[in-house]
Design a protein around this motif. Structure first.
Motif, PDB file in Angstrom:
ATOM      1  N   VAL A 163       0.844  -1.199   0.000  1.00 56.70           N
ATOM      2  CA  VAL A 163       0.000   0.000   0.000  1.00 56.70           C
ATOM      3  C   VAL A 163       0.879   1.248   0.000  1.00 56.70           C
ATOM      4  O   VAL A 163       1.812   1.364   0.808  1.00 56.70           O
ATOM      5  N   ASP A 164       0.605   2.181  -0.898  1.00 61.13           N
ATOM      6  CA  ASP A 164       1.358   3.444  -0.987  1.00 61.13           C
ATOM      7  C   ASP A 164       0.853   4.377   0.120  1.00 61.13           C
ATOM      8  O   ASP A 164      -0.263   4.890   0.044  1.00 61.13           O
ATOM      9  N   LEU A 165       1.670   4.603   1.112  1.00 63.59           N
ATOM     10  CA  LEU A 165       1.244   5.401   2.269  1.00 63.59           C
ATOM     11  C   LEU A 165       1.107   6.882   1.932  1.00 63.59           C
ATOM     12  O   LEU A 165       0.307   7.586   2.565  1.00 63.59           O
ATOM     13  N   VAL A 166       1.869   7.379   0.973  1.00 59.84           N
ATOM     14  CA  VAL A 166       1.724   8.782   0.574  1.00 59.84           C
ATOM     15  C   VAL A 166       0.336   9.015  -0.016  1.00 59.84           C
ATOM     16  O   VAL A 166      -0.354   9.979   0.335  1.00 59.84           O
ATOM     17  N   THR A 167      -0.080   8.128  -0.907  1.00 61.61           N
ATOM     18  CA  THR A 167      -1.419   8.248  -1.480  1.00 61.61           C
ATOM     19  C   THR A 167      -2.486   8.112  -0.397  1.00 61.61           C
ATOM     20  O   THR A 167      -3.473   8.864  -0.375  1.00 61.61           O
ATOM     21  N   ALA A 168      -2.284   7.170   0.517  1.00 63.78           N
ATOM     22  CA  ALA A 168      -3.238   6.974   1.603  1.00 63.78           C
ATOM     23  C   ALA A 168      -3.347   8.221   2.474  1.00 63.78           C
ATOM     24  O   ALA A 168      -4.445   8.640   2.864  1.00 63.78           O
ATOM     25  N   SER A 169      -2.207   8.849   2.762  1.00 67.94           N
ATOM     26  CA  SER A 169      -2.227  10.066   3.590  1.00 67.94           C
ATOM     27  C   SER A 169      -2.920  11.206   2.861  1.00 67.94           C
ATOM     28  O   SER A 169      -3.632  12.014   3.481  1.00 67.94           O
ATOM     29  N   ASP A 170      -2.741  11.283   1.540  1.00 70.86           N
ATOM     30  CA  ASP A 170      -3.438  12.300   0.752  1.00 70.86           C
ATOM     31  C   ASP A 170      -4.950  12.104   0.829  1.00 70.86           C
ATOM     32  O   ASP A 170      -5.717  13.072   0.961  1.00 70.86           O
ATOM     33  N   GLU A 171      -5.383  10.857   0.736  1.00 72.25           N
ATOM     34  CA  GLU A 171      -6.815  10.564   0.784  1.00 72.25           C
ATOM     35  C   GLU A 171      -7.415  10.942   2.135  1.00 72.25           C
ATOM     36  O   GLU A 171      -8.501  11.529   2.207  1.00 72.25           O
ATOM     37  N   VAL A 172      -6.706  10.625   3.198  1.00 67.67           N
ATOM     38  CA  VAL A 172      -7.202  10.941   4.541  1.00 67.67           C
ATOM     39  C   VAL A 172      -7.266  12.451   4.754  1.00 67.67           C
ATOM     40  O   VAL A 172      -8.273  12.992   5.234  1.00 67.67           O
ATOM     41  N   ALA A 173      -6.197  13.161   4.383  1.00 62.75           N
ATOM     42  CA  ALA A 173      -6.160  14.613   4.565  1.00 62.75           C
ATOM     43  C   ALA A 173      -7.250  15.292   3.747  1.00 62.75           C
ATOM     44  O   ALA A 173      -7.932  16.209   4.229  1.00 62.75           O
ATOM     45  N   ALA A 174      -7.431  14.858   2.495  1.00 64.59           N
ATOM     46  CA  ALA A 174      -8.445  15.468   1.634  1.00 64.59           C
ATOM     47  C   ALA A 174      -9.844  15.210   2.167  1.00 64.59           C
ATOM     48  O   ALA A 174     -10.713  16.099   2.129  1.00 64.59           O
ATOM     49  N   ALA A 175     -10.082  14.014   2.678  1.00 66.66           N
ATOM     50  CA  ALA A 175     -11.400  13.692   3.221  1.00 66.66           C
ATOM     51  C   ALA A 175     -11.703  14.544   4.448  1.00 66.66           C
ATOM     52  O   ALA A 175     -12.821  15.066   4.602  1.00 66.66           O
ATOM     53  N   LEU A 224     -13.186   4.599   4.553  1.00 66.03           N
ATOM     54  CA  LEU A 224     -11.904   5.020   3.998  1.00 66.03           C
ATOM     55  C   LEU A 224     -10.756   4.245   4.635  1.00 66.03           C
ATOM     56  O   LEU A 224      -9.902   3.692   3.937  1.00 66.03           O
ATOM     57  N   LEU A 225     -10.734   4.189   5.960  1.00 67.89           N
ATOM     58  CA  LEU A 225      -9.648   3.485   6.632  1.00 67.89           C
ATOM     59  C   LEU A 225      -9.716   1.985   6.360  1.00 67.89           C
ATOM     60  O   LEU A 225      -8.680   1.318   6.252  1.00 67.89           O
ATOM     61  N   GLY A 226     -10.942   1.460   6.217  1.00 64.86           N
ATOM     62  CA  GLY A 226     -11.088   0.052   5.890  1.00 64.86           C
ATOM     63  C   GLY A 226     -10.587  -0.283   4.503  1.00 64.86           C
ATOM     64  O   GLY A 226     -10.165  -1.420   4.244  1.00 64.86           O
ATOM     65  N   SER A 227     -10.619   0.701   3.603  1.00 64.81           N
ATOM     66  CA  SER A 227     -10.088   0.470   2.256  1.00 64.81           C
ATOM     67  C   SER A 227      -8.563   0.513   2.234  1.00 64.81           C
ATOM     68  O   SER A 227      -7.935   0.030   1.294  1.00 64.81           O
ATOM     69  N   ILE A 228      -7.979   1.092   3.280  1.00 65.02           N
ATOM     70  CA  ILE A 228      -6.518   1.186   3.381  1.00 65.02           C
ATOM     71  C   ILE A 228      -5.954  -0.031   4.111  1.00 65.02           C
ATOM     72  O   ILE A 228      -4.898  -0.557   3.761  1.00 65.02           O
ATOM     73  N   GLY A 229      -6.631  -0.463   5.159  1.00 64.85           N
ATOM     74  CA  GLY A 229      -6.134  -1.578   5.968  1.00 64.85           C
ATOM     75  C   GLY A 229      -7.247  -2.136   6.830  1.00 64.85           C
ATOM     76  O   GLY A 229      -8.431  -1.987   6.514  1.00 64.85           O
ATOM     77  N   THR A 230      -6.871  -2.758   7.908  1.00 64.83           N
ATOM     78  CA  THR A 230      -7.827  -3.369   8.834  1.00 64.83           C
ATOM     79  C   THR A 230      -7.797  -2.624  10.150  1.00 64.83           C
ATOM     80  O   THR A 230      -6.773  -2.615  10.843  1.00 64.83           O
ATOM     81  N   ILE A 231      -8.918  -1.994  10.495  1.00 67.92           N
ATOM     82  CA  ILE A 231      -8.993  -1.221  11.736  1.00 67.92           C
ATOM     83  C   ILE A 231      -9.219  -2.175  12.910  1.00 67.92           C
ATOM     84  O   ILE A 231     -10.186  -2.954  12.885  1.00 67.92           O
ATOM     85  N   PRO A 232      -8.372  -2.147  13.935  1.00 64.33           N
ATOM     86  CA  PRO A 232      -8.613  -2.990  15.110  1.00 64.33           C
ATOM     87  C   PRO A 232      -9.937  -2.631  15.766  1.00 64.33           C
ATOM     88  O   PRO A 232     -10.316  -1.457  15.822  1.00 64.33           O
ATOM     89  N   GLU A 233     -10.654  -3.611  16.257  1.00 64.23           N
ATOM     90  CA  GLU A 233     -11.938  -3.342  16.887  1.00 64.23           C
ATOM     91  C   GLU A 233     -11.720  -2.588  18.196  1.00 64.23           C
ATOM     92  O   GLU A 233     -10.867  -2.953  19.001  1.00 64.23           O
ATOM     93  N   ASP A 234     -12.497  -1.530  18.376  1.00 63.71           N
ATOM     94  CA  ASP A 234     -12.414  -0.733  19.588  1.00 63.71           C
ATOM     95  C   ASP A 234     -13.453  -1.251  20.572  1.00 63.71           C
ATOM     96  O   ASP A 234     -14.646  -1.273  20.257  1.00 63.71           O
ATOM     97  N   PRO A 235     -13.040  -1.686  21.773  1.00 59.40           N
ATOM     98  CA  PRO A 235     -14.009  -2.190  22.759  1.00 59.40           C
ATOM     99  C   PRO A 235     -15.122  -1.191  23.051  1.00 59.40           C
ATOM    100  O   PRO A 235     -16.247  -1.584  23.376  1.00 59.40           O
ATOM    101  N   ALA A 236     -14.834   0.110  22.931  1.00 57.84           N
ATOM    102  CA  ALA A 236     -15.842   1.133  23.215  1.00 57.84           C
ATOM    103  C   ALA A 236     -16.966   1.108  22.179  1.00 57.84           C
ATOM    104  O   ALA A 236     -18.063   1.594  22.440  1.00 57.84           O
ATOM    105  N   ASP A 237     -16.690   0.558  20.972  1.00 56.63           N
ATOM    106  CA  ASP A 237     -17.709   0.491  19.934  1.00 56.63           C
ATOM    107  C   ASP A 237     -18.560  -0.762  20.031  1.00 56.63           C
ATOM    108  O   ASP A 237     -19.511  -0.936  19.278  1.00 56.63           O
ATOM    109  N   SER A 238     -18.189  -1.685  20.928  1.00 54.25           N
ATOM    110  CA  SER A 238     -18.910  -2.970  21.021  1.00 54.25           C
ATOM    111  C   SER A 238     -20.242  -2.789  21.746  1.00 54.25           C
ATOM    112  O   SER A 238     -20.379  -1.932  22.591  1.00 54.25           O
TER     113      SER A 238
END
Length: 204
Positions: free
Chosen positions: A151-163, A190-204
């Motif tokens: 995964v190209d992290l520069v492109t990923a960072s651009d997508e996050v910043a623009a969003a 967006l983050l799911g399209s970049i990688g796998t977000i760890p599950e947050d216990p607070a969201d359960s």
């Protein structure tokens, strides 16, 4: 005994009044006379702290920046990788009425930056600082296996910043699209399209 005046506190108080006027009434309504009146200072006394409008705008911008950075620090504390990046995004997105006020101020400063060369330095410096944080979290995520090695992290960072910046505009122009639920869903997609977000216990 002469009264001790905390000049830094007064400067912050005046900058906060300027911030409130921008958030409530817009950039065009920000005049030195109006700020002095709402802050409760005579114009002559007010001028000791801010000799011109640009110096006041600098202080109001720094106040806005510090408020955002403080929220980011609180939300990302103890988190790494995509979990931290998710909290970063949620900290800067315009949730609720308070988020709308912050979006209004951010948009006003972006517009001012586009027209005022002297103001571009502080705005760019802050934006680069946020870009560095985004990249840091992405690199942590890739190192821990949350993001694939190709995964190209520069492109990923651009997508996050623009969003993140785009949602500020959508909140002001089409607020019915920028509901809290849709913004949260967009961040996770967006983050799911970049990688796998760890599950947050607070969201359960």
């Amino acid at each position: 005994m002469p009264k001790i005046v905390d000049h830094d506190a007064r400067r912050d108080e005046i900058a906060a009044v300027a911030w409130q006027i921008i958030a409530r009434d817009g950039f065009d309504q920000l005049t030195m006379r109006r700020i002095a009146g709402e802050a409760g200072y005579a114009h002559s006394a007010f001028a000791r702290y801010f000799p011109d409008k640009e110096s006041l705008l600098d202080a109001a911008f720094l106040l806005s920046r510090d408020l955002a950075d403080e929220t980011i620090a609180q939300r990302t504390a103890g988190k790494h990788g995509l979990a931290a990046l998710r909290e970063f995004c949620l900290a800067v997105l315009p949730f609720g009425e308070e988020g709308t006020r912050h979006a209004r101020v951010s948009f006003a400063f972006w517009n001012h930056t586009a027209q005022t060369h002297a103001f571009q330095g502080p705005q760019r410096e802050h934006a680069l600082g946020w870009r560095a944080r985004i990249m840091q979290f992405l690199e942590e995520a890739q190192a821990s296996g949350e993001i694939a090695p190709d995964v190209d992290l520069v492109t990923a960072s651009d997508e996050v910043a623009a969003a993140n910046m785009g949602w500020q505009t959508i909140k002001l122009v089409m607020p019915d699209f920028a509901t809290d639920e849709r913004m949260r869903a967009a961040v996770d997609a967006l983050l799911g399209s970049i990688g796998t977000i760890p599950e947050d216990p607070a969201d359960s």
